[in-house]
Design an enzyme around this catalytic site. Structure first.
Site, PDB file in Angstrom:
ATOM      1  N   LYS A  55       0.857  -1.193   0.000  1.00  0.00           N
ATOM      2  CA  LYS A  55       0.000   0.000   0.000  1.00  0.00           C
ATOM      3  C   LYS A  55       0.888   1.235   0.000  1.00  0.00           C
ATOM      4  CE  LYS A  55      -4.587   0.533   0.781  1.00  0.00           C
ATOM      5  NZ  LYS A  55      -5.550  -0.282  -0.004  1.00  0.00           N
ATOM      6  N   HIS A  72      17.459  27.743 -13.523  1.00  0.00           N
ATOM      7  CA  HIS A  72      18.119  28.891 -14.141  1.00  0.00           C
ATOM      8  C   HIS A  72      17.386  30.208 -13.875  1.00  0.00           C
ATOM      9  CE1 HIS A  72      20.553  25.902 -16.050  1.00  0.00           C
ATOM     10  NE2 HIS A  72      19.538  25.398 -16.713  1.00  0.00           N
ATOM     11  N   THR A 113      -3.913  -5.434   0.825  1.00  0.00           N
ATOM     12  CA  THR A 113      -3.249  -4.132   0.955  1.00  0.00           C
ATOM     13  C   THR A 113      -4.000  -3.280   1.984  1.00  0.00           C
ATOM     14  OG1 THR A 113      -4.408  -3.035  -0.856  1.00  0.00           O
ATOM     15  CG2 THR A 113      -2.407  -4.256  -1.426  1.00  0.00           C
TER      16      THR A 113
HETATM   17  O1  LIG Z   1      26.678  24.374 -12.730  1.00  0.00           O
HETATM   18  C1  LIG Z   1      26.464  24.103 -13.918  1.00  0.00           C
HETATM   19  N1  LIG Z   1      26.766  22.867 -14.385  1.00  0.00           N
HETATM   20  C2  LIG Z   1      26.564  22.503 -15.688  1.00  0.00           C
HETATM   21  O2  LIG Z   1      26.850  21.349 -16.099  1.00  0.00           O
HETATM   22  C3  LIG Z   1      26.003  23.481 -16.542  1.00  0.00           C
HETATM   23  N2  LIG Z   1      25.648  23.472 -17.858  1.00  0.00           N
HETATM   24  C4  LIG Z   1      25.130  24.696 -18.132  1.00  0.00           C
HETATM   25  O3  LIG Z   1      24.669  25.041 -19.269  1.00  0.00           O
HETATM   26  N3  LIG Z   1      25.161  25.495 -17.032  1.00  0.00           N
HETATM   27  C5  LIG Z   1      25.694  24.754 -16.025  1.00  0.00           C
HETATM   28  N4  LIG Z   1      25.927  25.042 -14.721  1.00  0.00           N
END
Ligand SMILES: O=c1[nH]c(=O)c2[nH]c(=O)[nH]c2[nH]1
Length: 308
Positions: A10, A266, A56
């Site tokens: 479960k 990013h 379960t």
């Molecule tokens: O810390 C990072 N590692 C990567 O492998 C990578 N690749 C990327 O485009 N930016 C970053 N930054």
């Protein structure tokens, strides 16, 4: 044709326990539990014979019954004791896997005063995964001791970010490369870190796993962020996660390896050409937060000497 590996259990069994102390202080422990049982049920797959299947639904009931008796001091201890409970109750079960994730309730403070029974949900999950195999034959306290084949502890879902002291520079350049190198960027990730606890060096199953969790979490933060005033430069997620793993292994002698899966979330420089033309330059100040696509970097740091 034949039956390969099989199991049943479960998942997402949620249970919460309130512990009430004599001085009026109360605690809450909320767990989300997943159980898989192995062994004895082959005929339920091949012949529709369910006579050896622990429903379960029954698996779920064991979670509530164990919670009734248990201190719920850590997900690890609960997972180990739940696995034992299945092996002790059902002689035909050969192996059990249990995952327990603890909800991050934190005692709230009103002003500086900790509230007796008020909690606020924090961030970051403490989880544990155990794999317990039927006994080694050793009997302790009149019962068979089962073999813990694996005990993993985890910190998950912690969003962390630093606004400087991070770069990505001197990486491979070829005709496909468009990313400019930088020594000034934001670094953001969601920590997913798993550490393997060695029960042989621990010598016991009953251990303060909650304290180990706090030590690992503090160590991860210290090596990710660095000194509060000066920070620590990150030349890439790869080097930072390796340093975080090394720091944990240095401080926690019962941990044999540390595994990370870290997204690189990013924050793109807001470098819009029309703005630049108008004399408004990106000055390491305005960024565009994104969540996809994101980099994903994984590694395991072990005590073994690298052959590289
Ligand atoms: O810390 C990072 N590692 C990567 O492998 C990578 N690749 C990327 O485009 N930016 C970053 N930054």
């Amino acid at each position: 044709m034949g039956l390969g590996e099989n199991s049943h259990g479960k998942s997402r069994v949620r249970v919460a326990k309130v512990v009430r102390h004599g001085d009026g202080t109360q605690e809450i422990h909320e767990y989300n539990v997943a159980i898989q049982l192995y062994g004895g049920t082959e005929r339920s797959f091949t012949h529709g014979d369910n006579s050896m299947v622990v429903a379960t639904d029954t698996c779920k009931n064991h979670v509530y019954l164990l919670a009734k008796q248990h201190s719920m001091s850590s997900p690890e201890q609960f997972a180990l004791d739940l696995a034992d409970r299945f092996l002790d109750t059902y002689a035909f079960v050969t192996q059990v896997r249990v995952r327990v994730a603890k909800a991050p309730w934190q005692r709230v403070a009103i002003g500086d005063v900790p509230h007796r029974h008020g909690f606020v949900r924090g961030s970051g999950t403490h989880a544990a995964e155990v794999h317990v195999v039927r006994g080694s034959g050793v009997r302790t306290h009149g019962r068979e001791a089962h073999h813990v084949a694996e005990l993993l502890s985890k910190l998950e879902h912690v969003d962390v970010l630093k606004t400087t002291q991070s770069g990505w520079d001197a990486f491979l350049q070829d005709k496909y490369t468009t990313l400019p190198p930088t020594t000034e960027r934001l670094l953001a990730t969601t920590v997913e870190c798993t550490w393997k606890v060695d029960l042989k060096t621990l010598g016991t199953r009953t251990f303060d796993y909650a304290a180990l969790f706090e030590l690992v979490k503090r160590t991860l933060f210290e090596s990710f962020f660095g000194n509060p005033f000066t920070g620590v430069y990150s030349p890439g997620v790869q080097a930072t996660m390796y340093a975080m793993g090394e720091a944990v292994l240095q401080r926690a002698p019962h941990v044999t390896s540390v595994t990370f899966s870290l997204p690189n979330i990013h924050f793109l420089p807001c470098n819009i050409p029309a703005f630049a033309k108008a004399g408004i330059a990106f000055d390491d100040d305005v960024y565009i937060p994104t969540d996809e696509p994101h980099g994903l970097i994984k590694c395991t740091v072990t005590r073994a000497t690298s052959k590289l």
